[in-house]
Write an enzyme that holds these catalytic residues in place. Sequence first.
Site, short mmCIF file in Angstrom:
data_model
loop_
_atom_site.label_atom_id
_atom_site.label_comp_id
_atom_site.label_asym_id
_atom_site.label_seq_id
_atom_site.Cartn_x
_atom_site.Cartn_y
_atom_site.Cartn_z
N ASP A 35 -40.29 20.25 -26.96
CA ASP A 35 -39.18 19.45 -27.49
C ASP A 35 -39.35 19.38 -29.01
OD1 ASP A 35 -37.37 17.03 -25.83
OD2 ASP A 35 -37.34 17.10 -28.02
N ASN A 39 -33.70 14.37 -30.48
CA ASN A 39 -33.00 13.26 -29.82
C ASN A 39 -33.91 12.59 -28.80
OD1 ASN A 39 -30.68 11.65 -29.54
ND2 ASN A 39 -30.09 12.73 -27.67
N SER A 132 -22.71 22.19 -17.85
CA SER A 132 -21.98 20.91 -17.86
C SER A 132 -20.59 21.08 -17.28
CB SER A 132 -21.89 20.44 -19.31
OG SER A 132 -20.97 19.40 -19.43
N ALA A 133 -20.09 19.99 -16.72
CA ALA A 133 -18.71 19.97 -16.23
C ALA A 133 -17.72 20.16 -17.36
CB ALA A 133 -18.43 18.63 -15.55
N TYR A 154 -19.05 21.86 -28.29
CA TYR A 154 -20.20 21.63 -27.41
C TYR A 154 -20.00 22.38 -26.09
CZ TYR A 154 -22.89 19.33 -23.75
OH TYR A 154 -23.68 19.10 -22.64
N LYS A 158 -21.86 25.84 -24.03
CA LYS A 158 -22.31 25.96 -22.63
C LYS A 158 -21.70 27.20 -21.97
CE LYS A 158 -24.89 22.27 -22.46
NZ LYS A 158 -26.35 22.40 -22.39
N TYR A 180 -23.67 19.78 -14.60
CA TYR A 180 -23.74 18.35 -14.31
C TYR A 180 -22.41 17.70 -14.65
CZ TYR A 180 -28.57 19.42 -15.96
OH TYR A 180 -29.79 19.99 -16.23
N PHE A 181 -22.04 16.70 -13.86
CA PHE A 181 -20.87 15.89 -14.18
C PHE A 181 -21.33 14.72 -15.09
CE2 PHE A 181 -17.04 17.79 -12.40
CZ PHE A 181 -17.62 18.97 -11.99
P1 NAD Z 1 -31.09 14.50 -24.46
O1 NAD Z 1 -30.56 14.62 -25.84
O2 NAD Z 1 -31.61 13.18 -24.01
O3 NAD Z 1 -32.23 15.59 -24.22
C1 NAD Z 1 -32.23 16.83 -24.86
C2 NAD Z 1 -33.63 17.04 -25.45
O4 NAD Z 1 -33.65 18.33 -26.08
C3 NAD Z 1 -33.98 16.01 -26.50
O5 NAD Z 1 -35.27 15.48 -26.22
C4 NAD Z 1 -33.98 16.79 -27.81
O6 NAD Z 1 -34.93 16.30 -28.73
C5 NAD Z 1 -34.29 18.21 -27.33
N1 NAD Z 1 -33.78 19.26 -28.19
C6 NAD Z 1 -32.51 19.39 -28.68
N2 NAD Z 1 -32.43 20.49 -29.44
C7 NAD Z 1 -33.65 21.08 -29.44
C8 NAD Z 1 -34.21 22.23 -30.06
N3 NAD Z 1 -33.48 22.97 -30.89
N4 NAD Z 1 -35.49 22.55 -29.81
C9 NAD Z 1 -36.24 21.79 -28.99
N5 NAD Z 1 -35.80 20.68 -28.40
C10 NAD Z 1 -34.52 20.32 -28.62
O7 NAD Z 1 -29.93 15.02 -23.48
P2 NAD Z 1 -29.85 14.96 -21.89
O8 NAD Z 1 -28.76 14.02 -21.54
O9 NAD Z 1 -31.19 14.78 -21.31
O10 NAD Z 1 -29.29 16.42 -21.60
C11 NAD Z 1 -30.13 17.47 -21.17
C12 NAD Z 1 -29.29 18.72 -20.98
O11 NAD Z 1 -28.26 18.45 -20.05
C13 NAD Z 1 -28.57 19.20 -22.24
O12 NAD Z 1 -28.57 20.61 -22.24
C14 NAD Z 1 -27.16 18.68 -22.08
O13 NAD Z 1 -26.23 19.48 -22.78
C15 NAD Z 1 -26.99 18.80 -20.58
N6 NAD Z 1 -25.98 17.90 -20.03
C16 NAD Z 1 -26.07 16.56 -20.27
C17 NAD Z 1 -25.10 15.70 -19.76
C18 NAD Z 1 -25.15 14.22 -20.06
O14 NAD Z 1 -24.10 13.57 -19.95
N7 NAD Z 1 -26.28 13.64 -20.39
C19 NAD Z 1 -24.06 16.21 -18.98
C20 NAD Z 1 -24.01 17.60 -18.75
C21 NAD Z 1 -24.99 18.43 -19.28
C1 WQD Z 2 -16.38 8.41 -19.50
C2 WQD Z 2 -15.09 7.61 -19.44
C3 WQD Z 2 -13.92 7.54 -21.53
C4 WQD Z 2 -16.90 5.14 -23.70
C5 WQD Z 2 -19.12 13.31 -21.75
C6 WQD Z 2 -19.07 14.70 -22.31
C7 WQD Z 2 -19.38 15.70 -21.24
C8 WQD Z 2 -20.69 15.38 -20.53
C9 WQD Z 2 -20.74 13.96 -20.08
C10 WQD Z 2 -22.51 16.60 -21.52
C11 WQD Z 2 -13.95 8.28 -20.19
C12 WQD Z 2 -14.38 6.16 -21.13
C13 WQD Z 2 -16.22 5.85 -22.73
C14 WQD Z 2 -16.34 3.89 -24.15
C15 WQD Z 2 -14.51 4.19 -22.61
N1 WQD Z 2 -21.83 15.53 -21.39
N2 WQD Z 2 -15.06 5.40 -22.20
N3 WQD Z 2 -15.16 3.47 -23.58
O1 WQD Z 2 -16.29 11.92 -21.85
O2 WQD Z 2 -16.49 12.11 -19.32
O3 WQD Z 2 -18.14 13.19 -20.73
O4 WQD Z 2 -20.42 13.08 -21.17
O5 WQD Z 2 -22.31 17.68 -21.08
O6 WQD Z 2 -19.43 16.92 -21.89
O7 WQD Z 2 -17.75 14.93 -22.81
O8 WQD Z 2 -18.16 10.75 -20.59
O9 WQD Z 2 -19.22 8.55 -20.68
O10 WQD Z 2 -18.12 9.45 -22.77
O11 WQD Z 2 -16.68 8.74 -20.86
O12 WQD Z 2 -13.45 3.76 -22.15
O13 WQD Z 2 -16.86 3.20 -25.03
O14 WQD Z 2 -15.31 6.35 -20.11
O15 WQD Z 2 -12.64 7.51 -22.11
O16 WQD Z 2 -12.77 8.00 -19.46
P1 WQD Z 2 -17.13 12.00 -20.66
P2 WQD Z 2 -18.13 9.34 -21.29
#
Ligand code: NAD
Ligand code: WQD
Length: 339
Positions: A35, A39, A132-133, A154, A158, A180-181
């Site tokens: 890492d 973040n 990601s979804a 973003y 993906k 993931y959703f």
């Molecule tokens: P997060 O930011 O908590 O974790 C990502 C980690 O990757 C962090 O610890 C960050 O420091 C590290 N990182 C980022 N860029 C890096 C780099 N260049 N080199 C080394 N480390 C690096 O995010 P998360 O929510 O745990 O997400 C994990 C994965 O899942 C990501 O790929 C994200 O795009 C994907 N994802 C997340 C969500 C969500 O809503 N959380 C939804 C769909 C997909």
């Molecule tokens: C959920 C709902 C907002 C905040 C994002 C990324 C997606 C994925 C998951 C990584 C929506 C509403 C939110 C607030 C609100 N990440 N909302 N007030 O937008 O579905 O997805 O995270 O891959 O790529 O786009 O998630 O949690 O931001 O929003 O009303 O203060 O909550 O409008 O309807 P989203 P979210």
Amino acid sequence: MQSILITGGLGYIGSITITELYKAIGKQYKIIILDNLSNSNIQVLDTISSIIGEKLDLHIVDIQNYNELVEVFKKYKEQYPINYIIHFAALKAVGESVENPIKYYQNNVVGTLNLLKCAEEYKCQNFLFSSSATVYAPGEFVDEEASFKPSNPYGETKVAIEYLIRSLSKKGGRYLCLRYFNPVGATKDGKLGEMPNKPNNLFPYIEQVAIGNLQQLYVFGNDYNTPDGTGIRDYIHVLDLAEAHVVALQELIKKDQMNENYYDYFNIGTGKGFSVLDIVNEYSKLVPIKYQFTNKRGGDVAILVANPNKTKDKLGWIAKRGLQEMCQDSYNFIKSKQQ
Ligand code: NAD
Ligand code: WQD
């Protein structure tokens, strides 16, 4: 003994997945975390250690830096060759990606390219990718054959990585993309969860309202074409998501041991949609959540919910936890962080 490299392993989903993975196969494989802390916080390593009872190797390396990355593969080559990679490392803030697409392509796409180059050089052909979804257009019960239609840079990163993985898979090896959703919640002990520097998503905002750091939640829009006018999403408990990784990795291991090629992509969601007001109402059973309607957020969609059937049929995985548990675990987590 072979190793599993977990990039982004100190982040929200990575750290929780590591604890589940360790429980399942931690005695058979060495787990290595990488890492760059962009973040996440180094203290998460201590938290992981306190949960699993072992200190894992951590490399503070940026995947954008090929030379440093390749040193990690080299270091373990003889005794603990890296044979599996779970690739979580990425930047994930949608708004920031619109502001700075180059940063996102550089970090996510170039970083993944570096990682896959190292993997190729060190003959590691087992790769599990956090997709990601957000690769899809909006919809209800979206299945994996829906077209890619990302609405922000973003999401485009993906899609680009999924294409790269698909191309590579044609040369052999085992590659899985998990889409993931909306992951939410935390571990039962309240030790690991999401601690963003700046909240972007719904649950982190609600958590701040729940502990009184914010006065109210702003609900983005109340005239969507949904029953109550607010956006509907497929929220998935992060522990279910972590378990999906264990199942997916075990599938890769099985195919690897049988020397079979494998490439697939799966939705990781529950198949059930909840509106913003559904979440507010459920959370308010634990603690009152004040809210106010405001304008729609740019780029938001009315509905995005998974069809989880392919994942159930082919991977044998389904989400077990419901909305009540997601809210309860989120609240326990944020309360424990407040103390
Ligand atoms: P997060 O930011 O908590 O974790 C990502 C980690 O990757 C962090 O610890 C960050 O420091 C590290 N990182 C980022 N860029 C890096 C780099 N260049 N080199 C080394 N480390 C690096 O995010 P998360 O929510 O745990 O997400 C994990 C994965 O899942 C990501 O790929 C994200 O795009 C994907 N994802 C997340 C969500 C969500 O809503 N959380 C939804 C769909 C997909
Ligand atoms: C959920 C709902 C907002 C905040 C994002 C990324 C997606 C994925 C998951 C990584 C929506 C509403 C939110 C607030 C609100 N990440 N909302 N007030 O937008 O579905 O997805 O995270 O891959 O790529 O786009 O998630 O949690 O931001 O929003 O009303 O203060 O909550 O409008 O309807 P989203 P979210």
